[in-house]
Design a protein around this motif. Structure first.
Motif, mmCIF file in Angstrom:
data_model
loop_
_atom_site.group_PDB
_atom_site.id
_atom_site.type_symbol
_atom_site.label_atom_id
_atom_site.label_comp_id
_atom_site.label_asym_id
_atom_site.label_seq_id
_atom_site.Cartn_x
_atom_site.Cartn_y
_atom_site.Cartn_z
ATOM 1 N N GLU A 270 0.556 11.540 3.612
ATOM 2 C CA GLU A 270 0.398 10.231 4.387
ATOM 3 C C GLU A 270 1.754 9.450 4.568
ATOM 4 O O GLU A 270 1.607 8.986 5.414
ATOM 5 N N LYS A 271 2.629 9.459 3.442
ATOM 6 C CA LYS A 271 4.247 8.616 3.353
ATOM 7 C C LYS A 271 4.751 9.716 4.182
ATOM 8 O O LYS A 271 5.146 8.989 5.285
ATOM 9 N N HIS A 272 5.021 10.857 4.326
ATOM 10 C CA HIS A 272 6.000 11.649 5.845
ATOM 11 C C HIS A 272 5.041 11.297 6.941
ATOM 12 O O HIS A 272 5.715 10.913 7.679
ATOM 13 N N GLN A 273 3.874 11.053 7.191
ATOM 14 C CA GLN A 273 3.108 10.839 7.928
ATOM 15 C C GLN A 273 3.932 9.382 8.798
ATOM 16 O O GLN A 273 3.751 9.427 10.324
ATOM 17 N N LEU A 274 3.269 8.401 7.637
ATOM 18 C CA LEU A 274 3.378 6.903 8.503
ATOM 19 C C LEU A 274 4.798 6.913 8.263
ATOM 20 O O LEU A 274 5.118 6.227 9.577
ATOM 21 N N THR A 275 5.964 7.293 7.610
ATOM 22 C CA THR A 275 7.469 7.371 8.730
ATOM 23 C C THR A 275 7.013 8.039 9.549
ATOM 24 O O THR A 275 8.293 6.694 10.224
ATOM 25 N N GLU B 281 0.752 -1.143 0.199
ATOM 26 C CA GLU B 281 -0.233 0.209 -0.419
ATOM 27 C C GLU B 281 0.452 1.166 0.344
ATOM 28 O O GLU B 281 0.212 2.116 -0.292
ATOM 29 N N PHE B 282 2.297 0.996 0.346
ATOM 30 C CA PHE B 282 2.806 2.074 0.376
ATOM 31 C C PHE B 282 2.737 3.158 -0.814
ATOM 32 O O PHE B 282 2.859 4.478 -0.684
ATOM 33 N N GLU B 283 2.651 2.567 -2.201
ATOM 34 C CA GLU B 283 2.975 3.216 -3.247
ATOM 35 C C GLU B 283 2.047 4.183 -3.730
ATOM 36 O O GLU B 283 1.516 5.230 -4.443
ATOM 37 N N HIS B 284 0.340 3.924 -2.962
ATOM 38 C CA HIS B 284 -0.398 4.387 -2.904
ATOM 39 C C HIS B 284 -0.391 5.225 -2.279
ATOM 40 O O HIS B 284 -1.764 5.976 -2.565
ATOM 41 N N LEU B 285 0.142 5.405 -0.752
ATOM 42 C CA LEU B 285 -0.299 6.514 -0.293
ATOM 43 C C LEU B 285 0.266 7.793 -0.978
ATOM 44 O O LEU B 285 0.236 8.068 -2.296
ATOM 45 N N THR B 286 -0.017 8.765 -0.595
ATOM 46 C CA THR B 286 0.013 10.097 -0.973
ATOM 47 C C THR B 286 1.013 10.465 -0.138
ATOM 48 O O THR B 286 1.391 10.603 0.266
ATOM 49 N N HIS B 287 1.179 11.806 -0.703
ATOM 50 C CA HIS B 287 3.088 12.087 -0.406
ATOM 51 C C HIS B 287 2.652 12.888 0.917
ATOM 52 O O HIS B 287 3.390 12.517 1.932
#
Length: 232
Positions: free
Chosen positions: A112-117, A104-110
Motif C-alpha cells: 500500500e505504501k508503494h502504491q500510494l507513493t 496513517e502512513f505507518e499503518h499501511l502495508t508495504h
C-alpha cells in the motif's frame, strides 16, 4: 530478462557526507542544503505542523526559500513555475493529500505504501507543477517531505541507470521507474546497507524528529541506493 549487472561494491557513504552543505547552494556553507538539513526543513516543517493542527499563521507550510534550497542542492531543472506559486500550490497539495493521511502512513502495508507513493508523485506533478511531465520534480519534493513513504527520487542519470538494469532503453513514467527501483533496492540492499547516522542540524526537537524517522523508516537505505546508483 532483467539485467542486474551493476558493479556491487559498497560505496563510500561517510556519515559526514550527510551533514555536508551542498556546494551548489550559496557559498557552500548553508547547513540547510545538506541532506540532514533538507530533511529538517522539508519533513521537519510538516512534522511540526502536524503537532499544531496544521496551522501556520497564514504562511505556507513549506517556505519558498526551502524549495529554492532543495532545487539548487538537487540540481533540479527549471519547471516554469516560480517559487512563490510553487510554495502556494505545494501547500494546497499537502493540505489536500498529505495532511489527511499523515498519521496513517505507518499503518499501511508495504504494498500500500508503494502504491500510494506512485499516486502521490503523479498527483503532485499535476497539482504543484501543472503537468504530469514533472514527475522528477515531484519525486524530489516527496523524497524529503515524506520519508515515511518509499519514494525513490528520479533524475535523468538515475533513470538511465535503472533502465539499463531492466535491459530497457527508457523508463517513460515514474510508476515504471519506481517499480524498477524497488527491484534493485531488494537486490542491492544487502550490499549497500549502512547504519543510519545521527542528525546534527536543527533544534533539539527537530534533531529528535529526524533521528526518529531515520530509525523508523527505510529512508537512509533508499539514500544509500541512490548514492550507489549515481556511482555505478
Amino acid at each position: 530478462m532483467m539485467n542486474t549487472q551493476i558493479d556491487i561494491q559498497t560505496p563510500s557513504l561517510q556519515h559526514s557526507d550527510w551533514n555536508t552543505p551542498s556546494q551548489l547552494v550559496g557559498s557552500g556553507y548553508d547547513a540547510r542544503s545538506s541532506e540532514n538539513g533538507l530533511l529538517t526543513i522539508m519533513y521537519g516543517s510538516l512534522e511540526h505542523a502536524s503537532r499544531f493542527e496544521w496551522l501556520n499563521a497564514g504562511r505556507t507550510l513549506v517556505d519558498k526559500t526551502y524549495i529554492n534550497i532543495l532545487w539548487q542542492a538537487a540540481d533540479l531543472p527549471p519547471t516554469g513555475v516560480d517559487r512563490t506559486r510553487m510554495a502556494s500550490d505545494l501547500d494546497a497539495f499537502i493540505r489536500a493529500h498529505l495532511q489527511p493521511l499523515w498519521h496513517e502512513f505507518e499503518h499501511l502495508t508495504h504494498d500500500e505504501k508503494h502504491q500510494l507513493t506512485i499516486e502521490l508523485v503523479e498527483r503532485a506533478a499535476n497539482d504543484v507543477f501543472g503537468t504530469g511531465y514533472q514527475e522528477e520534480a515531484a519525486s524530489w519534493l516527496l523524497y524529503y517531505l515524506c520519508p515515511q513513504l518509499p519514494v525513490f527520487p528520479m533524475n535523468d542519470v538515475l533513470r538511465n541507470v535503472i533502465a539499463d538494469t531492466q535491459g530497457r532503453s527508457v523508463l517513460n513514467t515514474y510508476a515504471e521507474y519506481h517499480q524498477a527501483c524497488r527491484q534493485q533496492f531488494s537486490h542491492l540492499l544487502p550490499h549497500i546497507h549502512s547504519t543510519a547516522p545521527a542528525a546534527e542540524y536543527g533544534t533539539v526537537r527537530e534533531v529528535d524528529a529526524i533521528n526518529q524517522i531515520l530509525r523508523g523508516s527505510d529512508w537512509w537505505q533508499r539514500r544509500c541506493l541512490i548514492h550507489h546508483l549515481l556511482m555505478a
